[in-house]
Design an enzyme around this catalytic site. Sequence first.
Site, mmCIF file in Angstrom:
data_model
loop_
_atom_site.group_PDB
_atom_site.id
_atom_site.type_symbol
_atom_site.label_atom_id
_atom_site.label_comp_id
_atom_site.label_asym_id
_atom_site.label_seq_id
_atom_site.Cartn_x
_atom_site.Cartn_y
_atom_site.Cartn_z
ATOM 1 N N THR A 135 2.632 0.542 2.697
ATOM 2 C CA THR A 135 1.431 0.348 3.516
ATOM 3 C C THR A 135 1.707 -0.613 4.674
ATOM 4 O O THR A 135 1.331 -0.341 5.824
ATOM 5 C CB THR A 135 0.280 -0.176 2.629
ATOM 6 O OG1 THR A 135 0.055 0.782 1.593
ATOM 7 C CG2 THR A 135 -1.003 -0.366 3.426
ATOM 8 N N ASN A 178 2.572 13.182 -1.427
ATOM 9 C CA ASN A 178 2.399 12.502 -2.716
ATOM 10 C C ASN A 178 1.609 13.321 -3.721
ATOM 11 O O ASN A 178 1.797 13.203 -4.919
ATOM 12 C CB ASN A 178 1.732 11.139 -2.503
ATOM 13 C CG ASN A 178 0.569 11.193 -1.544
ATOM 14 O OD1 ASN A 178 0.717 11.597 -0.394
ATOM 15 N ND2 ASN A 178 -0.602 10.809 -2.014
ATOM 16 N N GLN A 192 7.468 8.838 -0.783
ATOM 17 C CA GLN A 192 7.668 9.720 -1.941
ATOM 18 C C GLN A 192 9.011 10.445 -1.882
ATOM 19 O O GLN A 192 9.544 10.852 -2.910
ATOM 20 C CB GLN A 192 6.537 10.752 -2.039
ATOM 21 C CG GLN A 192 5.172 10.168 -2.342
ATOM 22 C CD GLN A 192 5.055 9.568 -3.742
ATOM 23 O OE1 GLN A 192 5.882 9.821 -4.630
ATOM 24 N NE2 GLN A 192 4.025 8.783 -3.962
ATOM 25 N N SER A 221 8.991 2.466 -0.130
ATOM 26 C CA SER A 221 8.316 1.593 -1.090
ATOM 27 C C SER A 221 9.154 1.481 -2.360
ATOM 28 O O SER A 221 9.574 2.504 -2.908
ATOM 29 C CB SER A 221 6.946 2.184 -1.416
ATOM 30 O OG SER A 221 6.314 1.396 -2.394
ATOM 31 N N HIS A 257 8.290 0.518 -5.438
ATOM 32 C CA HIS A 257 7.735 0.869 -6.753
ATOM 33 C C HIS A 257 7.663 2.374 -6.996
ATOM 34 O O HIS A 257 7.326 2.809 -8.099
ATOM 35 C CB HIS A 257 6.382 0.187 -6.977
ATOM 36 C CG HIS A 257 5.225 0.757 -6.233
ATOM 37 N ND1 HIS A 257 4.300 1.586 -6.840
ATOM 38 C CD2 HIS A 257 4.816 0.622 -4.954
ATOM 39 C CE1 HIS A 257 3.373 1.906 -5.939
ATOM 40 N NE2 HIS A 257 3.664 1.340 -4.798
ATOM 41 N N THR A 273 8.770 -15.982 4.149
ATOM 42 C CA THR A 273 9.917 -16.151 3.247
ATOM 43 C C THR A 273 10.115 -14.880 2.429
ATOM 44 O O THR A 273 9.160 -14.322 1.894
ATOM 45 C CB THR A 273 9.684 -17.371 2.324
ATOM 46 O OG1 THR A 273 9.479 -18.493 3.154
ATOM 47 C CG2 THR A 273 10.868 -17.604 1.403
ATOM 48 N N CYS A 324 -10.448 8.786 -5.955
ATOM 49 C CA CYS A 324 -11.660 8.034 -6.240
ATOM 50 C C CYS A 324 -11.767 6.890 -5.246
ATOM 51 O O CYS A 324 -10.966 5.973 -5.254
ATOM 52 C CB CYS A 324 -11.584 7.483 -7.664
ATOM 53 S SG CYS A 324 -13.071 6.636 -8.147
HETATM 54 N N1 PLP Z 1 2.770 6.640 1.511
HETATM 55 C C1 PLP Z 1 2.780 7.455 0.453
HETATM 56 C C2 PLP Z 1 3.128 8.892 0.644
HETATM 57 C C3 PLP Z 1 2.447 6.972 -0.817
HETATM 58 O O1 PLP Z 1 2.445 7.802 -1.864
HETATM 59 C C4 PLP Z 1 2.128 5.598 -0.957
HETATM 60 C C5 PLP Z 1 1.707 5.056 -2.268
HETATM 61 O O2 PLP Z 1 0.973 5.675 -2.994
HETATM 62 C C6 PLP Z 1 2.147 4.780 0.175
HETATM 63 C C7 PLP Z 1 2.478 5.327 1.391
HETATM 64 C C8 PLP Z 1 1.830 3.316 0.099
HETATM 65 O O3 PLP Z 1 2.920 2.589 -0.433
HETATM 66 P P1 PLP Z 1 2.706 1.152 -1.091
HETATM 67 O O4 PLP Z 1 2.020 1.365 -2.402
HETATM 68 O O5 PLP Z 1 4.091 0.584 -1.253
HETATM 69 O O6 PLP Z 1 1.916 0.334 -0.142
#
Ligand code: PLP
Length: 389
Positions: A70, A149, A177, A197, A199, A235, A323
């Site tokens: 994000t 996603n 993704q 990202s 995670h 940092t 949601c």
């Molecule tokens: N873009 C896509 C395609 C995603 O699936 C996600 C997370 O669901 C994001 C951006 C946002 O990433 P983050 O959770 O690291 O902010």
Amino acid sequence: MIYLDANATTPPDPEVVEAMLPWLGARFGNPSASHAGGRAARRAVEAARFQVAALLGAEPEEIIFTSGGTESINSVHLFARQEWPDRPVLVIGAAEHAAVIESARRWRKSGGEVRHVPVNSQGVMQPDALRAALAPGRAALVSLLWANNETGVIAPMRELVETAHAAGAPVHADAVQAAGKMPLDLRAVPVDYLSLSGHKMHAPQGVGALYASRRAAFRPLLVGGGQERGMRSGTENVPGIAAFGKAAELARARLPAAIPRMRDLRDLLEQRILAALPDAVIHGRDADRLPNTSSIRLPAADAAGMLILLDQKGIACSGGSACHSGALHPSHVLEAMGFDAAHAAGTLRFSLSHLTTREEIETAAGLVIQAAEKIRALKDEASGEVIGV
Ligand code: PLP
């Protein structure tokens, strides 16, 4: 629990956790400090930069660590809006992630123009559709999702980048993704900016990266201490960055075996469901899709009910509707593909990781079919009662 929600977040890889732990404990130095502890932390950050760059076929100096997808997306959009006020157009896809959609909303509020490029019924954006939306000389940025996603549908990014560049517009790719689930080589697909990202690839939440090509201008969203070569102050999140680097290294090494393995298991899940529920619809089935993702509309089932039943049985997956503030909205992704709200309300997303086993898929397929049949029977019973009255 059988975890089939890897597109929401992935379980941290034990090797990744191991790589992170020292930086949460004794090795706590600030990478900007000149003493030994600081220098060790700096080396960890730079090693991770190398690992993330290697996953993309990029140069380490093109990687800026951020707090996640994000932040990376917002940074590029805000930069482009501020840098090129004489080019007021932002071009985005019709099936983008919320981070891009909301950032585009802000672009419009600032007096800019946002153009949406449609996708076809398989969820694929055609280069001709992008060409039609481009405003040569007026677009500051084209921001496109590399892999969706919700459906896993992969965009023909090389052709899309060529099309945008031919009109003089730089391209940002949301590869959140795509990374770790398909090969990415930025030498072959020369996007200008790209978001990642941690995670979504078995690192912890709250760390990510922005790739800004050496060819592309960039100025930071966050200013302050001048970290990340002045491109993202604050940092550094050393434990997160060390983990992300390890996750990138593992993803790159694992990819050749993980892709066919995940695809086989995903296909098995779809085959089992289709055999029992022949009216089920698999979204983007004829398109190039991520090997781990399956978006399925189950006839007569409503996703909200299915999610409750499956959760009770220990299956984690998600619905095809998002949601927002407590209200269920039909998925804009499915809407962009031509499906209506009722269709979206019967859709579930299953997303696997390299950790998913065949046994889990066999069990999950059985439970999904059982749950869908149960909901169908309840609905039949309810409509029978109505008819009886
Ligand atoms: N873009 C896509 C395609 C995603 O699936 C996600 C997370 O669901 C994001 C951006 C946002 O990433 P983050 O959770 O690291 O902010």
